[in-house]
Design a protein around this motif. Sequence first.
Motif, PDB file in Angstrom:
ATOM      1  N   GLY A   1       0.729  -1.475  -0.284  1.00 50.61           N
ATOM      2  CA  GLY A   1       0.018  -0.173   0.078  1.00 50.61           C
ATOM      3  C   GLY A   1       1.040   1.452   0.052  1.00 50.61           C
ATOM      4  O   GLY A   1       2.002   1.456   0.923  1.00 50.61           O
ATOM      5  N   ARG A   2       0.690   1.955  -0.083  1.00 47.51           N
ATOM      6  CA  ARG A   2       1.245   3.571  -0.467  1.00 47.51           C
ATOM      7  C   ARG A   2       1.386   3.935   0.536  1.00 47.51           C
ATOM      8  O   ARG A   2       0.784   4.471   1.460  1.00 47.51           O
ATOM      9  CB  ARG A   2       0.289   4.192  -1.770  1.00 47.51           C
ATOM     10  CG  ARG A   2       1.149   5.248  -1.681  1.00 47.51           C
ATOM     11  CD  ARG A   2       0.248   7.156  -1.552  1.00 47.51           C
ATOM     12  NE  ARG A   2       1.527   8.220  -2.198  1.00 47.51           N
ATOM     13  CZ  ARG A   2       1.010   9.256  -2.796  1.00 47.51           C
ATOM     14  NH1 ARG A   2      -0.157   9.347  -3.403  1.00 47.51           N
ATOM     15  NH2 ARG A   2       1.463  10.060  -2.115  1.00 47.51           N
ATOM     16  N   SER A   3       2.861   4.231   0.784  1.00 50.87           N
ATOM     17  CA  SER A   3       3.090   4.903   1.837  1.00 50.87           C
ATOM     18  C   SER A   3       3.170   4.250   3.165  1.00 50.87           C
ATOM     19  O   SER A   3       3.489   4.159   4.348  1.00 50.87           O
ATOM     20  CB  SER A   3       3.415   6.474   2.141  1.00 50.87           C
ATOM     21  OG  SER A   3       2.251   7.151   2.479  1.00 50.87           O
TER      22      SER A   3
ATOM     23  N   HIS B   1      -2.377  -8.636   0.716  1.00 49.93           N
ATOM     24  CA  HIS B   1      -3.093  -9.913  -0.557  1.00 49.93           C
ATOM     25  C   HIS B   1      -3.506 -10.671  -0.533  1.00 49.93           C
ATOM     26  O   HIS B   1      -2.307 -11.690   0.140  1.00 49.93           O
ATOM     27  CB  HIS B   1      -2.155  -8.961  -1.951  1.00 49.93           C
ATOM     28  CG  HIS B   1      -2.150  -8.362  -2.269  1.00 49.93           C
ATOM     29  ND1 HIS B   1      -2.900  -7.194  -3.056  1.00 49.93           N
ATOM     30  CD2 HIS B   1      -1.224  -6.800  -1.660  1.00 49.93           C
ATOM     31  CE1 HIS B   1      -2.085  -6.242  -3.961  1.00 49.93           C
ATOM     32  NE2 HIS B   1      -1.764  -5.556  -3.105  1.00 49.93           N
TER      33      HIS B   1
ATOM     34  N   GLN C   1      -7.850  -8.600  -1.795  1.00 51.69           N
ATOM     35  CA  GLN C   1      -7.082  -7.793  -1.145  1.00 51.69           C
ATOM     36  C   GLN C   1      -8.103  -6.745  -0.395  1.00 51.69           C
ATOM     37  O   GLN C   1      -9.167  -6.300  -0.398  1.00 51.69           O
ATOM     38  CB  GLN C   1      -6.293  -6.804  -1.852  1.00 51.69           C
ATOM     39  CG  GLN C   1      -6.477  -5.271  -2.675  1.00 51.69           C
ATOM     40  CD  GLN C   1      -5.588  -4.444  -3.523  1.00 51.69           C
ATOM     41  OE1 GLN C   1      -5.243  -4.122  -2.552  1.00 51.69           O
ATOM     42  NE2 GLN C   1      -5.757  -4.688  -4.610  1.00 51.69           N
TER      43      GLN C   1
END
Lengths: 364, 646
Positions: free
Chosen positions: A92-94, A100, A105
Amino acid sequence: MDSRSSLLVRLHIDPQLLSGALILCGLGLVVLYSAGDQSMDVMVRQTIRMCIGIVTMILVAQISPARLARWAPFLYVFGILLLFAVFLFGTGRSANRWLHLGIVQFQPSEIMKIAVPVTVAWFLFDKVLPPNLRTIIVSMLLVLVPGFLIIQQPDLGTALLVMAAGLFTLFFAGISWRWIFSAAGVGLIIAPLGWFLLHDYQRQRVLTLFDPQRDPLGSGYHIIQATIAVGSGGISGKGWLRGTQSHLEFLPERATDFIFAVYCEEFGFIGVIVMLAAYAMVLARSLRIALSAQDSFGRLLAASLTMTLFIYVFVNMGMVTGQLPVVGIPLPLVSYGGTSLVTILAGLGILMSIHTHKRFIVYS
Amino acid sequence: MCCAIFGAGRPERDINPVNSANGEMQKLPTLKDPNRELRIFQVRVWVAIGVMVILIFTVIGRLAYLQIIQYGHFTTLSRDNRLKVVPIPPTRGLIYSRDGKILAENRPSFSLEMVPERVHDVASALVDITNLLHLEDSEVERIADEWKRARGFDSVVIKTGLDERQVALFSVNRHRFPGFSIEARLSRYYPRKEQMAHVIGYVGRVNEDEQNVMDKLAYRGVTHIGKVGVEKAREDTLRGIAGYKQIEVNASGRILRVATLSPPVPGHDIYLTLDADLQELATDALGDNKGAIVAIDPGTGEVLVFVSKPSFNPNLFVDGLSKAVYSKLRESSDRPLFNRALQAQYPPGSTIKPMVALAGLEHDVRQAHDEIFCQGWLTLEGADHRYRDWLKRGHGQIDLKRSLAESCDVYYYALARDLGITRLHKSLSKFGLGRATGIDLPGETEGLLPSAEWKRRTRTLPWYPGETLITGIGQGFMLVSPLQLANATAALANRGFRFVPHVVGQIEDPMTKVATEIGIHEGPEVEVEKKSNWEPVIQGMVEVVHGSRGTARGSGVGAAFRFAGKTGTAQLLGIAQDETHNIDDLPKHLRDHAIFIAFAPVEKPEIAVAVVVENGESGSRTAAPIARSILDQYLMNATIVADDNG
């Protein structure tokens, strides 16, 4: 009519909750069609999620509160393990929130939104209420452990909501006002310390809340653009598909966290009242279920789930209208996205179960 | 409700047959009281309802405030918002050589960009695109970094300068990458690559430090800035002025309508004074040697040749080069990024002698016909250190012209001794030594022209007489850059007239085609008491190449014009008293630097050149032939052109 209501009864479905949820989902799809650039792909995906959510709700409604209480500790431990898994393998972003599993997910923190109040209610229901100190401490641990793990992701908004769900359960169990006020007092003293523990972007959000203009192209952008969208909607709105803020791409996250801004822009104050009425219908029914629940497990759980749902709605709307910091909480049943939708509907399923299972207990 | 009350009366255990709390129950002073619990719960629910109602009304109040009371205000804001003001980056000015060959141009290039907000799962999409386009680790690192900093609706550059194959590869797989798009932009390109890198420099992405100090308005929409060389020095000339378009965009970012447009003003084109062919010839002439060549038109100060070797490919810097490549360039022992012509400091060696000779004549310490006897060495009175001549057996009876032609060291030891460091320093500084030339390139070094005062100030040591002697033959403390040496040579060629060297010839507005000449700036003249004092010095330099005993006579053979020159050797190793060493035994990097200065034609000079070949050992053997080939090319071709015109 008769056969239909008997089918609803047999499926443990509460018609008022179901219709409230369907109205909100319907409103969601309408505004999503506009916010999602009239993409049929988005519509189909969200409709499928809603169907999955409704099915989940019905399935959950079949689980009796007694069985749910037996499963509670396992659900809780399972959720904690998943949080650890995210800690280790999340993507995941940052922020690591997603796990998953093949093609699916999801965010394990969503499970905790249900698991925490269920577990606290399970823990409290056979204790003498109002809870004594030992009971309070154990309950607090049940709340703080997942809260801490979710903060680490870092997802402050979800962590606060998960902890709030657990704390609401304690509140409804009758934790004394003395405790509540002293905790609030300590919180006020600790708050300045907490400031130093916040991530930079979180501090930015709090600061820009008070003065969005300090960074009009940076983190204040969300707030300014959302406020313009809401305000320019006026009483009757600009009309469906005619919101300029959203369609000219001034509004970020307009299908997810900020979908309420699109709604306000296109349907105006009248539309807002309609949506609030739909939420009020669901909340009122939920509270009625809580008040009429036959044991403290159902009571505490129902009231806590209701309160959590309300907090979602309030925090999201407060965020969009610039009253609360941008914390990334979707608008229940309306925002685009699957995980939160399924969680909310599962919560409604629990409420239905609490309400519809007591007769069988009485007769059994 | 009543149902609930009845239900609440049921024992709680029914739900959970496992009576875990039974043991504790006996310790508890109170028993469970279902009615009390229900009462408390009901109170709490009503409190909660009260809180909810209050909070809902704050939301409704806020919405009413925004949508009803402030409606007019926000409607105005919203209408203004409909039009986005988007800067149009200006086209950067082009750079040409004096003969009109393109040196820096803007080429259309394709770049792959991503709008994070429109990408479903950025992390996995990045992994896929990395595999598709075979991105390097360093690039992936940079992308991740930019992605973290970018707002969701800002586009992040994945890769610039895609080749046709990569564009095709992406296009075929486009459906897998929603939110990714290929954008066409103009990207700086330097067709002559290494050849012009040290003059033109390069542009690169605007970095954080530059962002903090730059005029943000001037750089709207501009992503690149001149980092070194002419690109940096003439940044304001080349950049141009950003235009603005007010555009209405639809939800997918497509432009619906351009409301108003103020076109960007392209940057001005620059014509350098450098001759591209001559630069190429000079670059090739240096071969694999390290070194520098600077040629100047003495009549104007225009720089004709500006070579520093080894060089680097400036195109690598335009879109940012990977850490590995950069550190390889930086750490190379050959130092390709180092601008030798502008910044290197070499002892001038014997090339200083014509200027020392002039100082002798000017101060009446020597007459041109005065002869001294060179026995191969000189000692100072009261000391027995022998200052040696390069020719061990000595030059015998020798006058000024011959001293230059044969590069007699003893002549200049004696002359420097008689002049003293103060007068020597004063005379040499007139040629601009020890001072920046003022060339229009950033980063020039000043060199070093020593004096007693300088030594006291910087080293707190007295000046020793012996140091005056070696200063007379361009050794010791004295340091010059190749540019300074060429500039001094131009002053010699001009018999004292000096011009500030410059590389930018004219600036042309690409819209109007109006060209502005960059003015020629005169430097302070090398003033002389007697104009005639120049002639023996210059005649001596002519003898160097055309005389029968000239040190570079080999380079004067067959010249179609008369030219003047002077060889020099910059010693890297101090040679101990009476020690001899065999040059061939020394490793290459410890061998002396070969230097040669020249100008031509003698009577009406058109070009002055300084050549430094690092570790080239002998000015006459390695540096002089390079200078000759440059003079040949420049003067012969110029003659041919003149004939054609005539």
